[in-house]
Design a protein around this motif. Sequence first.
Motif, short mmCIF file in Angstrom:
data_model
loop_
_atom_site.label_atom_id
_atom_site.label_comp_id
_atom_site.label_asym_id
_atom_site.label_seq_id
_atom_site.Cartn_x
_atom_site.Cartn_y
_atom_site.Cartn_z
N GLY A 1 0.79 -1.22 0.00
CA GLY A 1 0.00 0.00 0.00
C GLY A 1 0.82 1.27 0.00
O GLY A 1 0.26 2.37 0.02
N VAL A 2 2.15 1.13 -0.02
CA VAL A 2 3.03 2.31 -0.08
C VAL A 2 3.71 2.35 -1.45
O VAL A 2 3.37 3.16 -2.30
CB VAL A 2 4.06 2.32 1.06
CG1 VAL A 2 4.97 3.55 0.94
CG2 VAL A 2 3.36 2.30 2.41
N GLU A 3 4.67 1.45 -1.70
CA GLU A 3 5.31 1.42 -3.02
C GLU A 3 4.56 0.55 -4.02
O GLU A 3 4.78 0.64 -5.22
CB GLU A 3 6.77 0.98 -2.92
CG GLU A 3 6.98 -0.41 -2.34
CD GLU A 3 7.31 -0.38 -0.85
OE1 GLU A 3 7.15 0.71 -0.25
OE2 GLU A 3 7.74 -1.40 -0.32
N ILE A 4 3.67 -0.31 -3.53
CA ILE A 4 2.91 -1.19 -4.41
C ILE A 4 1.56 -1.48 -3.77
O ILE A 4 1.46 -1.67 -2.56
CB ILE A 4 3.68 -2.51 -4.69
CG1 ILE A 4 2.90 -3.42 -5.63
CG2 ILE A 4 4.02 -3.22 -3.39
CD1 ILE A 4 3.69 -4.65 -6.10
N ASP A 5 0.51 -1.51 -4.59
CA ASP A 5 -0.80 -1.89 -4.09
C ASP A 5 -0.73 -3.31 -3.54
O ASP A 5 -0.14 -4.20 -4.16
CB ASP A 5 -1.83 -1.81 -5.22
CG ASP A 5 -3.25 -1.99 -4.73
OD1 ASP A 5 -3.63 -3.15 -4.47
OD2 ASP A 5 -3.96 -0.99 -4.60
N SER A 6 -1.33 -3.54 -2.41
CA SER A 6 -1.24 -4.84 -1.74
C SER A 6 -1.65 -6.00 -2.62
O SER A 6 -1.05 -7.08 -2.60
CB SER A 6 -2.08 -4.82 -0.46
OG SER A 6 -1.98 -6.04 0.22
N GLU A 7 -2.67 -5.81 -3.44
CA GLU A 7 -3.18 -6.90 -4.29
C GLU A 7 -2.19 -7.32 -5.37
O GLU A 7 -2.31 -8.40 -5.93
CB GLU A 7 -4.50 -6.48 -4.94
CG GLU A 7 -5.65 -6.32 -3.96
CD GLU A 7 -6.94 -5.94 -4.65
OE1 GLU A 7 -7.07 -6.25 -5.87
OE2 GLU A 7 -7.81 -5.33 -4.00
N LEU A 8 -1.20 -6.48 -5.66
CA LEU A 8 -0.25 -6.77 -6.74
C LEU A 8 0.97 -7.55 -6.28
O LEU A 8 1.73 -8.05 -7.11
CB LEU A 8 0.21 -5.46 -7.40
CG LEU A 8 -0.89 -4.60 -8.02
CD1 LEU A 8 -0.28 -3.34 -8.62
CD2 LEU A 8 -1.68 -5.37 -9.07
N VAL A 9 1.16 -7.67 -4.97
CA VAL A 9 2.36 -8.34 -4.45
C VAL A 9 2.41 -9.79 -4.92
O VAL A 9 3.48 -10.32 -5.23
CB VAL A 9 2.41 -8.26 -2.91
CG1 VAL A 9 3.57 -9.09 -2.35
CG2 VAL A 9 2.53 -6.80 -2.47
N GLU A 10 1.26 -10.45 -4.99
CA GLU A 10 1.21 -11.84 -5.44
C GLU A 10 0.44 -11.99 -6.75
O GLU A 10 -0.15 -13.03 -7.03
CB GLU A 10 0.58 -12.71 -4.34
CG GLU A 10 1.39 -12.71 -3.05
CD GLU A 10 0.74 -13.50 -1.94
OE1 GLU A 10 0.68 -14.74 -2.07
OE2 GLU A 10 0.29 -12.88 -0.96
#
Length: 298
Positions: A260-269
Amino acid sequence: MTKVLSKPHLLSMKQLTNEQIFHLFDIADQMKRNEYRSTMHPFFAANVFLEPSTRTKSSFQVAERKLGLDVINLDGGDSSVTKGESLYDTLKTLEAIGVELAVVRQSEVGLLNECQQLNLSLINAGDGSGEHPTQSLLDLYTIYEQFNRFEGLHVAIAGDLKHSRVARSNAHALQQLGAKISFVTKPEWQDDRLTSNYITMDEAVDCCDVLMLLRIQYERHDGKQQADSKYLQNYGLTKERERRMHPHAIILHPAPVNRGVEIDSELVESPKSKIFKQMTNGVTIRMAIIQTLLKGEI
């Protein structure tokens, strides 16, 4: 006169040729296929981590044990560095008791260069905002697995460039290997030691083959700072931006990830994300590095 090292070390990506990098990839491939035979026992390795670490420290421990090494783990609380002992004397002690390889993370840029004459191999596991060569090698290995080349690839490195040892190691190595590099960051985090090819995140997602995100390293900033609530929208990877990336493009991050800072949480996986693949590759490439160093092949 060039100093002759008593044992080979891995302190910087600048010491590696392209041929040496690809040699490490070949060894890592063999290890993935279980085609290697460990000859490391009864070598002793010491992990000296004077800064916090989850992935790097754990990855080295797994790599060392898979190779059959006997392992000593020291952190800031265990080491006599807390009593005023120099890092050199700590490493000299390890050398004296029979340790053949030391993996060191500490906060002073270039400090390990002063310890090269010791008769044990040294691996730089991160020196402040200096370099992080083993992270760079696992990043490179992950990219090479995906594309089987570096020539012609466009890699965008985005985040806290000024304080990132990962950015410095990767920028040098990727340019040496023939990739095109662009940078995305806030104006105050630009770094004169890197090239001046700065673009916006919107430009990056439209053109890159590899998007390498970096954590904001508040612990290296002057004074206490809180996460910028608008950072993700202005400089991070949102879901809308991810949809505009090339179908073949991949997302990397050395972690820890601030979701939620450098990347949207849903995109991590997400399908494009190779973040956890990087961690898996970290064990394999570190096995290759350790074996190569202890055999004197770097």
